[in-house]
Write an enzyme that holds these catalytic residues in place. Structure first.
Site, PDB file in Angstrom:
ATOM      1  N   HIS A   1      -7.723   5.413   3.430  1.00 37.27           N
ATOM      2  CA  HIS A   1      -8.212   6.441   2.500  1.00 37.27           C
ATOM      3  C   HIS A   1      -9.423   5.927   1.719  1.00 37.27           C
ATOM      4  O   HIS A   1     -10.403   6.645   1.548  1.00 37.27           O
ATOM      5  CB  HIS A   1      -7.098   6.861   1.535  1.00 37.27           C
TER       6      HIS A   1
ATOM      7  N   LYS B   1       6.367  10.100   0.935  1.00 39.15           N
ATOM      8  CA  LYS B   1       7.610  10.106   0.168  1.00 39.15           C
ATOM      9  C   LYS B   1       7.254   9.885  -1.294  1.00 39.15           C
ATOM     10  O   LYS B   1       6.264   9.244  -1.618  1.00 39.15           O
ATOM     11  CB  LYS B   1       8.601   9.048   0.667  1.00 39.15           C
TER      12      LYS B   1
END
Length: 184
Positions: A37, A102
């Protein structure tokens, strides 16, 4: 409600998903963790194009373990999503429609999900070996030097997920806590 959906996930799909829905996802998704990212954001800052089209893309926050002989991929459990929170709003602005991870997301990410009519799914943590059975193909797209954090393209079939944050900003983590408190 159990839903079977296919990628690409578009706004047409996200508008009907609700926090708490069980989803079985099939199609093409990408993997990227925090190092990947960061590289994507740095590339954007330099005016470069990204290694894959972000429009209607689904990114799974995951770095697999090595595949055993005869397997497509090793254990493929989700990474804690909050590690991508500082990057997610910008990618959502570019058209990304779904994230899989998550854990909780920041208020900024929830707002960006609403603004961009996207969705955040949770995969079951601790079930990486089981999840890997839903992955039919895997190949590295870029950033191979990052090892398990390289960006991969996956073909998945009936990948089990739960909608945690829907395109209206409804957040299962918050509503579930409220329901639990109300039952006390």
């Amino acid at each position: 409600m159990d839903l079977y959906i296919h990628t690409p996930i578009t706004e047409y799909v996200t508008k009907d998903l609700r926090a708490g829905d069980y989803v079985y996802l099939s199609g093409t998704i990408y993997t990227a963790r925090d190092a990947a990212h960061m590289r994507m954001i740095e590339a954007l800052d330099r005016g470069e194009t990204l290694p894959f089209d972000m429009n209607n893309a689904t990114i799974y926050y995951m770095g697999p373990s090595p595949a055993r002989e005869g397997q497509v991929i090793g254990s493929a459990g989700p990474t804690t999503a909050s590690r991508m929170d500082k990057y997610a709003p910008r990618l959502l602005e570019l058209g990304q429609k779904a994230m899989i991870g998550k854990g909780k997301r920041s208020k900024e990410v929830v707002s960006a999900i609403q603004t961009n009519k996207a969705v955040y799914f949770a995969a079951v943590g601790g079930a990486g070996a089981l999840i890997s059975k839903c992955i039919k193909k895997s190949s590295i797209v870029c950033y191979e030097d990052l090892g398990t954090e390289a960006i991969r393209v996956l073909e998945v079939e009936n990948f089990p997920l739960v909608v945690v944050i829907d395109s209206n900003g409804n957040n299962l983590y918050e509503t579930a806590q409220e329901e639990f408190k109300a039952d006390d």
